[in-house]
Design an enzyme around this catalytic site. Structure first.
Site, PDB file in Angstrom:
ATOM      1  N   GLU A  96      -5.228  -7.099  -6.099  1.00 11.89           N
ATOM      2  CA  GLU A  96      -5.997  -7.635  -4.983  1.00 11.89           C
ATOM      3  C   GLU A  96      -7.241  -6.803  -4.715  1.00 11.89           C
ATOM      4  O   GLU A  96      -7.245  -5.586  -4.902  1.00 11.89           O
ATOM      5  CB  GLU A  96      -5.126  -7.653  -3.725  1.00 11.89           C
ATOM      6  CG  GLU A  96      -3.927  -8.541  -3.903  1.00 11.89           C
ATOM      7  CD  GLU A  96      -3.153  -8.764  -2.616  1.00 11.89           C
ATOM      8  OE1 GLU A  96      -2.603  -9.857  -2.476  1.00 11.89           O
ATOM      9  OE2 GLU A  96      -3.095  -7.868  -1.764  1.00 11.89           O
ATOM     10  N   CYS A 120       5.099   5.173   0.003  1.00 11.70           N
ATOM     11  CA  CYS A 120       4.862   5.424   1.431  1.00 11.70           C
ATOM     12  C   CYS A 120       5.659   4.383   2.226  1.00 11.70           C
ATOM     13  O   CYS A 120       5.645   3.202   1.893  1.00 11.70           O
ATOM     14  CB  CYS A 120       3.381   5.319   1.758  1.00 11.70           C
ATOM     15  SG  CYS A 120       2.388   6.489   0.825  1.00 11.70           S
ATOM     16  N   CYS A 340      -5.621  -2.878   6.058  1.00  7.68           N
ATOM     17  CA  CYS A 340      -5.110  -1.641   5.467  1.00  7.68           C
ATOM     18  C   CYS A 340      -3.603  -1.725   5.320  1.00  7.68           C
ATOM     19  O   CYS A 340      -2.889  -1.958   6.302  1.00  7.68           O
ATOM     20  CB  CYS A 340      -5.457  -0.451   6.362  1.00  7.68           C
ATOM     21  SG  CYS A 340      -7.184  -0.062   6.318  1.00  7.68           S
TER      22      CYS A 340
HETATM   23  S1  SF4 Z   1      -0.228   3.731   0.917  1.00  8.14           S
HETATM   24 FE1  SF4 Z   1      -1.316   3.836  -1.046  1.00  8.14          FE
HETATM   25  S2  SF4 Z   1      -0.299   5.532  -2.136  1.00  8.14           S
HETATM   26 FE2  SF4 Z   1       1.094   4.939  -0.467  1.00  8.14          FE
HETATM   27  S3  SF4 Z   1       2.489   3.461  -1.436  1.00  8.14           S
HETATM   28 FE3  SF4 Z   1       0.792   2.289  -0.490  1.00  8.14          FE
HETATM   29  S4  SF4 Z   1      -0.685   1.976  -2.163  1.00  8.14           S
HETATM   30 FE4  SF4 Z   1       0.708   3.642  -2.796  1.00  8.14          FE
END
Ligand code: SF4
Length: 356
Positions: A96, A120, A340
């Protein structure tokens, strides 16, 4: 139409590689420079458009190669003007890219990997697992495909942020190769100061990036004020704890015009207390740093929620009172799962999944 996998893709080759390609094809070296100019500066997609190439060489190249952008499989338009693109790669994988127009500039949020291995806990890309790294061509292709789709001219005020799917530091060679071509005035021509790579803090790779001859700006995904909290949210913190992260940040060779950017996703009742703000201020005290506070983009499936806005303002005030420039970033494209942490290959405009 000939499928990309049946021909070699010239997209992603740098100047040196294209010059070698020309020489190995029995041509003078400067033919490689012509290809480079055509692919990146003129954004030609059909080799027939490279009219400055000798006719026979153009036919020879066209027989075995092409300039293949990722295919925009679908796109989702937000009420705020953002567009989330779902791109299909030559091997069938999906990634994406988010297009975010503002009054005086355009920001593109780029993916660097298919899925992500970092895990994460607030992020839905993590649930996809890690599939593979993107090539430099697939990264540049996101920029050129969106620019073509949205009629973004060369020279437009364009910001590129590696904050889409994946941890860019785990694909650093291809990310840096892409940045070199993107930031080359004779290539795609994006201003280097407008390209940012965001990381959870893979410390050896941050050091490696600090040595890159063409170096984008660095953003750190902080999201917590102490180790216990950060490890619960970002297991990578066990390997690279906060003290080590801040030590590497202190040693990072910032250019005169540059700040480190720290991203802080705010989660209600988890990392949004006044004490958190004070600890963050202590951590960043001696750094040339800016902070972006990002109220969480909540959705079904993960337990976190955004704090009330007055809490975000209070948090900001504590940091500002300690002379740390702090901005509140309200994510764009929430209604199309493009904000985000929301990138999860959702097949609709609904926020079916959420990440940070
Ligand atoms: S925040 Fe970024 S680094 Fe952490 S799991 Fe999601 S895509 Fe991966």
């Amino acid at each position: 139409m000939v499928l990309a996998e049946h021909k070699g893709n010239l997209l992603g080759l740098n100047l040196e590689e294209l010059e070698k390609f020309a020489v190995s094809s029995g041509q003078p070296k400067f033919r490689g420079r012509q290809l480079y100019h055509g692919i990146y500066a003129r954004r030609v997609r059909d080799l027939a458009g490279l009219t400055d190439l000798a006719h026979e060489f153009r036919d020879f190249v066209a027989a075995g190669y092409g300039i293949f952008y990722p295919q925009a499989e679908r796109h989702f338009c937000s009420l705020d003007g953002s567009i989330r693109y779902l791109f299909r790669l030559a091997d069938g994988n999906l990634v994406e890219t988010v297009y975010m127009p503002e009054e005086d500039r355009i920001t593109l949020c780029l993916s660097s990997q298919v899925g992500c291995a970092v895990d994460c806990k607030f992020c839905f890309t993590a649930l996809l697992g890690s599939k593979r790294n993107l090539t430099a061509g697939e990264i540049i292709g996101q920029v050129l495909a969106v620019a073509a789709g949205q009629n973004v001219p060369r020279g437009a005020r364009l910001n590129l942020v590696f904050m889409g799917m994946g941890e860019p530091m785990l694909n650093l060679p291809q990310v840096l190769k892409a940045v070199e071509i993107l930031a080359d005035p004779k290539g795609v021509g994006v201003t280097l100061r407008r390209i940012t790579v965001s990381t959870v803090g893979i410390l050896p790779r941050i050091k490696q990036m600090s040595l890159a001859p063409v170096r984008p700006k660095l953003a750190i995904s902080l999201n917590a004020s102490n180790d216990e909290q950060r490890t619960a949210l970002m297991p990578i913190n066990q390997k690279y704890p906060l003290a080590d992260l801040i030590r590497v940040c202190r040693a990072y060779p910032l250019r005169q015009w540059e700040h480190l950017m720290f991203e802080y996703v705010m989660l209600e009742g988890f990392n949004d207390a006044d004490d958190d703000a004070r600890r963050v201020a202590d951590l960043l005290q001696d750094l040339r740093a800016k902070v972006n506070l990002i109220p969480y983009n909540s959705g079904p499936g993960l337990p976190y929620r955004a704090p009330r806005f007055d809490r975000v303002l209070e948090f900001q005030k504590i940091l500002m009172d300690r002379n740390i420039p702090t901005f509140i970033r309200i994510s764009r494209g929430r209604d199309i799962s493009a904000a985000c942490g929301q990138l999860s290959l959702a097949e609709s405009g609904q926020a079916v999944a959420n990440i940070g």
